[in-house]
Enzyme design. Structure first.
Site, PDB file in Angstrom:
ATOM      1  N   ARG A  81      -9.147  -7.424   5.771  1.00 47.29           N
ATOM      2  CA  ARG A  81      -7.929  -6.905   6.417  1.00 47.29           C
ATOM      3  C   ARG A  81      -7.920  -5.390   6.406  1.00 47.29           C
ATOM      4  O   ARG A  81      -7.629  -4.740   7.410  1.00 47.29           O
ATOM      5  CB  ARG A  81      -6.702  -7.456   5.691  1.00 47.29           C
ATOM      6  CG  ARG A  81      -5.338  -6.979   6.217  1.00 47.29           C
ATOM      7  CD  ARG A  81      -4.249  -7.607   5.353  1.00 47.29           C
ATOM      8  NE  ARG A  81      -2.885  -7.320   5.805  1.00 47.29           N
ATOM      9  CZ  ARG A  81      -2.154  -6.291   5.371  1.00 47.29           C
ATOM     10  NH1 ARG A  81      -2.657  -5.451   4.474  1.00 47.29           N
ATOM     11  NH2 ARG A  81      -0.926  -6.123   5.818  1.00 47.29           N
TER      12      ARG A  81
ATOM     13  N   GLN B 179       1.596 -10.610  10.839  1.00 48.86           N
ATOM     14  CA  GLN B 179       2.032  -9.563   9.916  1.00 48.86           C
ATOM     15  C   GLN B 179       1.312  -8.246  10.169  1.00 48.86           C
ATOM     16  O   GLN B 179       1.868  -7.166   9.973  1.00 48.86           O
ATOM     17  CB  GLN B 179       1.808 -10.021   8.468  1.00 48.86           C
ATOM     18  CG  GLN B 179       2.455  -9.124   7.433  1.00 48.86           C
ATOM     19  CD  GLN B 179       1.503  -8.774   6.311  1.00 48.86           C
ATOM     20  OE1 GLN B 179       0.387  -8.332   6.546  1.00 48.86           O
ATOM     21  NE2 GLN B 179       1.961  -8.974   5.097  1.00 48.86           N
TER      22      GLN B 179
ATOM     23  N   GLN C 223       0.830  -1.197   0.000  1.00 50.34           N
ATOM     24  CA  GLN C 223       0.000   0.000   0.000  1.00 50.34           C
ATOM     25  C   GLN C 223       0.867   1.251   0.000  1.00 50.34           C
ATOM     26  O   GLN C 223       1.880   1.330   0.676  1.00 50.34           O
ATOM     27  CB  GLN C 223      -0.897  -0.017   1.240  1.00 50.34           C
ATOM     28  CG  GLN C 223      -1.987   1.024   1.244  1.00 50.34           C
ATOM     29  CD  GLN C 223      -3.001   0.770   2.349  1.00 50.34           C
ATOM     30  OE1 GLN C 223      -3.153  -0.352   2.816  1.00 50.34           O
ATOM     31  NE2 GLN C 223      -3.694   1.809   2.771  1.00 50.34           N
TER      32      GLN C 223
ATOM     33  N   HIS D  76       1.294  -2.042  11.247  1.00 52.08           N
ATOM     34  CA  HIS D  76       2.418  -2.869  11.704  1.00 52.08           C
ATOM     35  C   HIS D  76       2.946  -2.398  13.067  1.00 52.08           C
ATOM     36  O   HIS D  76       4.146  -2.317  13.287  1.00 52.08           O
ATOM     37  CB  HIS D  76       3.528  -2.894  10.653  1.00 52.08           C
ATOM     38  CG  HIS D  76       3.066  -3.429   9.340  1.00 52.08           C
ATOM     39  ND1 HIS D  76       2.682  -4.744   9.177  1.00 52.08           N
ATOM     40  CD2 HIS D  76       2.879  -2.830   8.137  1.00 52.08           C
ATOM     41  CE1 HIS D  76       2.282  -4.925   7.927  1.00 52.08           C
ATOM     42  NE2 HIS D  76       2.394  -3.781   7.286  1.00 52.08           N
TER      43      HIS D  76
ATOM     44  N   SER E 128       4.268  -6.172   2.836  1.00 52.68           N
ATOM     45  CA  SER E 128       3.026  -5.932   3.573  1.00 52.68           C
ATOM     46  C   SER E 128       1.840  -6.480   2.780  1.00 52.68           C
ATOM     47  O   SER E 128       1.716  -7.688   2.588  1.00 52.68           O
ATOM     48  CB  SER E 128       2.875  -4.436   3.869  1.00 52.68           C
ATOM     49  OG  SER E 128       1.783  -4.189   4.724  1.00 52.68           O
ATOM     50  N   LEU E 129       0.949  -5.616   2.302  1.00 51.80           N
ATOM     51  CA  LEU E 129      -0.187  -6.041   1.495  1.00 51.80           C
ATOM     52  C   LEU E 129       0.248  -6.925   0.338  1.00 51.80           C
ATOM     53  O   LEU E 129      -0.446  -7.884  -0.036  1.00 51.80           O
ATOM     54  CB  LEU E 129      -0.909  -4.794   0.956  1.00 51.80           C
ATOM     55  CG  LEU E 129      -1.934  -5.013  -0.151  1.00 51.80           C
ATOM     56  CD1 LEU E 129      -3.109  -5.808   0.357  1.00 51.80           C
ATOM     57  CD2 LEU E 129      -2.381  -3.679  -0.717  1.00 51.80           C
TER      58      LEU E 129
END
Length: 336
Positions: A144, A275, A40, A226, A119-120
């Site tokens: 999510r 995560q 993202q 995060h 990440s994503l």
């Protein structure tokens, strides 16, 4: 490996051959190829539209994604709108765009050995590796995104990028700052992101600047991604994941939470839970992939963020980004 990737563009067919290297004993061996997906922040209006317009396999990905959700991802990706930067829409839109590009590359002959995503982007990696179906991946990232966006009230959390400071020093300052603040992303040497309570991030930022960071840049984000503030969101996502199938026998991928190669389906859901609130160990992921024999990286998706990180992590490996149809010409670089 990269084996006979063929595509048509302005009446040209490009063939990318395998990369060859030699071990210490002089024996010829093949280097590995990794496909990596951005996260993202790389999104923009128009991402992957030329793939959608040009290739039926890419079009099918967007059409399926739209059928899965109650929102029109094609409009979010292709037409001017405000939703593209809202986390609950950004996440499924990014996965659709990334998988749409990858699907064409795969059908054109790209053979990747391993996958990873920032990440994503880890979800795009899971879909590409065969661990999740596109439908499950899209539905999961939509949930999510909603969970991450709604867990912490707007303005209560924050993030900042720290430029040119040792990671251990940053971690030490965060630990000594009152409140909740931690390293969220180990992006590359000289670029670390911190995340947590807004006031704690502000205090840590001031301390980092005073301690010698070249720059500390507040990030325009909707939440403290995060960070430990999102532990409840991670737990709720884990509950949702119990209804998602993770296939056995998928291609190896590297997870964000541990930066390790994963081939065991039983580990995936726990890693995806962690995560959400753990540090993204991207630099360590790339270093581990290189140590495991990867010497060619293909970033698939909008922008070239990961390719930029790669130049700071290791300039000896090959790295290209494929974000547009025009970028397909870069595959020729893999033969250089």
């Amino acid at each position: 490996m990269v084996d006979k990737i063929q595509y048509r563009q302005t009446s040209m067919i490009c063939e990318c051959k395998s990369i060859t290297k030699y071990n210490k004993g002089g024996k010829k061996e093949m280097g590995k190829t990794a496909v990596i997906f951005p996260g993202q922040g790389a999104q923009y209006v128009g991402m992957a539209k030329d793939f959608y317009d040009s290739f039926e396999d890419s079009k099918k990905v967007f059409d399926e994604a739209d059928d899965v959700l109650d929102i029109e991802l094609k409009k979010i990706c292709f037409e001017e709108n405000d939703d593209i930067n809202k986390t609950e829409y950004t996440q499924p839109a990014m996965v659709a765009a990334e998988v749409a590009i990858y699907e064409h590359l795969k059908n054109a002959g790209l053979k990747a050995d391993v996958f990873a995503g920032l990440s994503l982007g880890e979800y795009s990696a899971l879909v590409a590796a065969g661990a999740m179906t596109l439908a499950d991946g899209i539905k999961t990232v939509r949930r999510r995104g909603i969970l991450m966006q709604n867990e912490v009230p707007l303005g209560m959390g924050g993030m900042a990028a720290v430029i040119a400071m040792d990671a251990d020093k940053i971690a030490e300052i965060c630990e000594n700052t009152p409140g909740k603040v931690q390293i969220a992303n180990y992006n590359c040497p000289g670029q670390i992101v911190i995340s947590g309570e807004a006031e704690a991030v502000k205090a840590a930022s001031a301390a980092l600047a005073e301690a010698g960071a070249k720059r500390v840049i507040p990030l325009n984000v909707s939440g403290p991604f995060h960070s430990q503030m999102l532990v409840p969101a991670g737990e709720k996502l884990y509950d949702f994941l119990q209804g998602v199938d993770v296939a056995e026998g998928f291609a190896p991928y590297y997870c964000n939470a541990d930066a390790e190669e994963i081939t065991d389906a039983a580990k995936v859901k726990e890693l995806l839970k962690r995560q959400v609130y753990s540090s993204v160990r991207w630099q360590q992921t790339i270093e581990n992939m290189i140590a495991d024999g990867v010497d060619t990286f293909i970033e698939v998706g909008p922008g070239k963020t990961l390719t930029g990180f790669m130049k700071k992590i290791n300039r000896e490996v090959k790295s290209i980004n494929i974000a547009t149809v025009d970028d397909l010409a870069k595959l020729e670089e893999l033969n250089a």
